[in-house]
Design an enzyme around this catalytic site. Structure first.
Site, PDB file in Angstrom:
ATOM      1  N   CYS A 384       0.832  -1.201   0.000  1.00 55.67           N
ATOM      2  CA  CYS A 384       0.000   0.000   0.000  1.00 55.67           C
ATOM      3  C   CYS A 384       0.871   1.257   0.000  1.00 55.67           C
ATOM      4  O   CYS A 384       1.452   1.585  -1.025  1.00 55.67           O
ATOM      5  CB  CYS A 384      -0.992  -0.045   1.154  1.00 55.67           C
ATOM      6  SG  CYS A 384      -2.472   0.902   0.777  1.00 55.67           S
ATOM      7  N   HIS A 510      -3.703  -5.151   0.386  1.00 53.47           N
ATOM      8  CA  HIS A 510      -3.080  -5.701   1.601  1.00 53.47           C
ATOM      9  C   HIS A 510      -3.123  -7.230   1.581  1.00 53.47           C
ATOM     10  O   HIS A 510      -4.068  -7.823   2.105  1.00 53.47           O
ATOM     11  CB  HIS A 510      -3.830  -5.209   2.836  1.00 53.47           C
ATOM     12  CG  HIS A 510      -3.682  -3.743   3.067  1.00 53.47           C
ATOM     13  ND1 HIS A 510      -2.771  -3.218   3.948  1.00 53.47           N
ATOM     14  CD2 HIS A 510      -4.313  -2.684   2.512  1.00 53.47           C
ATOM     15  CE1 HIS A 510      -2.849  -1.903   3.938  1.00 53.47           C
ATOM     16  NE2 HIS A 510      -3.787  -1.552   3.071  1.00 53.47           N
ATOM     17  N   GLU A 512      -1.556  -9.231   3.358  1.00 50.59           N
ATOM     18  CA  GLU A 512      -1.440  -9.783   4.715  1.00 50.59           C
ATOM     19  C   GLU A 512      -2.797 -10.109   5.319  1.00 50.59           C
ATOM     20  O   GLU A 512      -2.891 -10.893   6.264  1.00 50.59           O
ATOM     21  CB  GLU A 512      -0.653  -8.829   5.616  1.00 50.59           C
ATOM     22  CG  GLU A 512      -1.356  -7.544   6.058  1.00 50.59           C
ATOM     23  CD  GLU A 512      -1.293  -6.398   5.044  1.00 50.59           C
ATOM     24  OE1 GLU A 512      -1.026  -6.659   3.852  1.00 50.59           O
ATOM     25  OE2 GLU A 512      -1.539  -5.242   5.443  1.00 50.59           O
TER      26      GLU A 512
HETATM   27  N1  GLN Z   1      -2.010   6.616   2.827  1.00 53.58           N
HETATM   28  C1  GLN Z   1      -2.105   5.865   1.627  1.00 53.58           C
HETATM   29  C2  GLN Z   1      -3.454   5.997   0.966  1.00 53.58           C
HETATM   30  O1  GLN Z   1      -4.409   6.388   1.574  1.00 53.58           O
HETATM   31  C3  GLN Z   1      -1.765   4.400   1.869  1.00 53.58           C
HETATM   32  C4  GLN Z   1      -2.737   3.717   2.779  1.00 53.58           C
HETATM   33  C5  GLN Z   1      -2.231   2.407   3.308  1.00 53.58           C
HETATM   34  O2  GLN Z   1      -1.019   2.141   3.301  1.00 53.58           O
HETATM   35  N2  GLN Z   1      -3.126   1.581   3.790  1.00 53.58           N
HETATM   36  O3  GLN Z   1      -3.580   5.704  -0.201  1.00 53.58           O
END
Ligand code: GLN
Length: 550
Positions: A384, A510, A512
């Site tokens: 992310c 994600h 994970e």
């Molecule tokens: N802050 C980033 C976004 O909103 C990444 C979010 C995250 O890593 N879950 O896109």
């Protein structure tokens, strides 16, 4: 089974005794006897969900397939049971009140005074029974957050008391998890906190059927007898829960203590057949008998509270076991990484993972980590925000877009390689408004990720507002950073990988959140494998490959 059986798990004495793990372990044992089981968590706080909570407050926010932002215990439920949970599996006081108040405003209560009993407790019970009514489950385990005696958990306990009456003792049991501390000075285990905790529960009208005693020492027979006598349960319903080496030992320990048998016999179900936990034991065997060890740097800004990255750490446990390799996670605070010290900091690492995150703090350190990994052919996994940092680094140092950034970090950047999604631009409410939950992703033929997944269409969970800016895609691909996963409906880039690097992958989703004991996530499994290869490669080979790549 006609109607599901309900198991309520409460806790006392202190928080953090591991109700989630006990619930998940019991769920596992019942599931291993061929029943279908789900676990739900009721949290007493007023937030509608933990999505707006700082990870320091509450640890990781776990996201389900249907896009609910939930308590991290749901992660344990999914990892232990290999099931999918949903919004219905996590309910907070805030959600209950929100629903009741919305109905009150609609006029649903026909002039009545709306009260905690019966209106709030009725709403809690509706939620207790919701998953049971789908007809999909034989067992519903309900974990009540917090401790008995907390002001805020009272309505949940009261609703559980009423549920017991409604369901009857063949369909409802209550398990209470408490602490039996060991006093070093006097060399004794003490039962008084447990006695008080059970008394407190009795005051709310609930007699526990089973008392699970968390302890750092074995409970000798006299202590078990004492707990049984004062807590009004048979001795065989006093269950010892010793501190375990890993959370994954707990199902086996609970099996030894016959927790599942007690539950089934209380619910008048046969327990002649043993649960089949052979696969679980094999997993434990691999976990505990590794043949290798690697060091992986986990770069993030919440490294002081490791619960903030719970699912990542557990995914490494699953992937490590799969590779018969211990993954030593080295926590690296991204605010402490600079050009001058990165080499020393990363010297003994065999791989780097840049964690998810929000806001601009610590970003530059993450970008330095991405650069170091790219240039030194160190296996790299960006999740992310980790992907977004890798993209920014590549734009700055390879595409020479010196000021490239994400608009989250620098809203005025002239090269917004990561930008807010169009549909996010007018959103003002913070809660529940990110891109959340599972989305499809098409993997490009011949890429590393396609090989890793062994299929071309996948589905992964998201939680973010920002995206790769497709205006720059051609430039990235021409320079060797490939969009290897694309959302087939929207064209959004979901995965990027480097062509000339042994393992450099970043994903917008994600992974994970989808790794379980019986289904370790392929990206984690192959990342760990890549770190093992890196470790065993000779220094010369690395130098030669590095030269070939440029
Ligand atoms: N802050 C980033 C976004 O909103 C990444 C979010 C995250 O890593 N879950 O896109």
């Amino acid at each position: 089974m006609a109607s599901p059986k309900y198991i309520f798990v409460t806790g006392g004495v202190t928080s953090s005794l591991g109700k989630g793990i006990i619930s998940a372990s019991l769920g596992k044992l019942i599931q291993a006897r061929g029943f279908s089981v789900t676990i739900q968590k009721f949290d007493p706080y007023i937030n509608i969900d933990p999505g707006t909570l700082n990870p320091y407050e509450h640890g990781e926010c776990y996201v389900t397939e249907d896009g609910a932002e939930t308590d991290l215990d749901l992660g344990h439920y999914e990892r232990f049971l290999n099931i999918e949970t949903s919004q219905d599996n996590n309910v907070t006081t805030g959600r209950i009140y929100n629903d009741v108040i919305t109905r009150e405003r609609r006029g649903d209560f026909l002039g009545k005074t709306v009260q905690v009993v019966p209106h709030i407790t009725d709403e809690i019970k509706n939620n207790f029974y919701k998953l049971g009514k789908t007809g999909q489950y034989d067992f519903i385990i309900t974990e009540i957050g917090g401790c008995v005696g907390d002001i805020e958990s009272l309505p949940f306990i009261e609703a559980a008391r009423q549920a017991r009456l409604e369901l009857g003792s063949n369909n409802f049991i209550s398990i209470h998890l408490t602490l039996v501390p060991y006093l070093r000075a006097s060399g004794e285990l003490k039962t008084k906190p447990t006695q008080h905790s059970v008394k407190q529960l009795l005051e709310s009208g609930i007699q526990p059927d089973i008392v699970v005693c968390r302890s750092e020492r074995h409970l000798p027979p006299d202590i078990r007898k004492k707990v049984a006598l004062f807590c009004n349960v048979p001795v065989n319903c006093v269950i010892e829960a010793m501190d375990a080496e890993t959370i994954y030992d707990v199902p086996v320990l609970m099996r030894k203590e016959k927790l599942d048998e007690r539950v089934l016999s209380k619910l008048k179900l046969s327990h002649k057949k043993e649960p089949n936990i052979e696969d679980w034991k094999e997993f434990l065997g691999r976990l505990k008998n590794p043949t290798e060890e690697v060091n992986i740097g986990l770069v993030g800004k919440y490294v002081q509270l490791q619960d903030a990255y719970k699912s990542i750490v557990e995914s490494f446990v699953h992937a490590g076991a799969e590779n018969e390799c211990t993954v030593k996670v080295k926590w690296i605070d991204s605010e402490e990484i600079f050009e001058e010290n990165v080499k020393i900091l990363f010297e003994n690492l065999h791989g780097v993972l840049i964690a998810p995150g929000f806001g601009e703090r610590g970003i530059e350190g993450k970008i330095i980590a991405a650069k170091y990994s790219r240039e030194n052919r160190l296996p790299f996994f960006g999740i992310c925000l980790g992907l977004q940092c890798a993209v920014t680094e590549f734009a700055r140092n390879v595409l020479k877009l010196k000021k490239a950034s994400s608009t989250e970090v620098d809203p005025k950047t002239i090269n917004p390689v990561i930008d807010l999604m169009e549909e996010q631009k007018n959103i003002t409410n913070m809660g529940g408004t990110m891109r959340l939950g599972a989305y499809a992703c098409q993997l490009k033929k011949g890429t590393k990720v396609q090989l890793i997944y062994g299929q071309s269409k996948i589905k992964e969970r998201h939680r973010h507002r920002y995206e790769f800016n497709n205006k720059y895609l051609e430039q990235f691909e021409a320079a060797g950073m490939i969009a290897s996963g694309i959302n087939p409906e929207t064209g959004l880039v979901e995965i990027m990988e480097l062509k000339n690097h042994p393992w450099y992958i970043g994903c917008q989703f994600h992974p994970e959140l989808r790794s379980t004991v019986s289904n370790p996530h392929p990206l984690f499994v192959k990342f760990v494998k890549a770190t093992m290869i890196f470790k065993n490669d000779s220094e010369e080979k690395r130098v030669i490959e590095k030269d070939l790549a440029v």
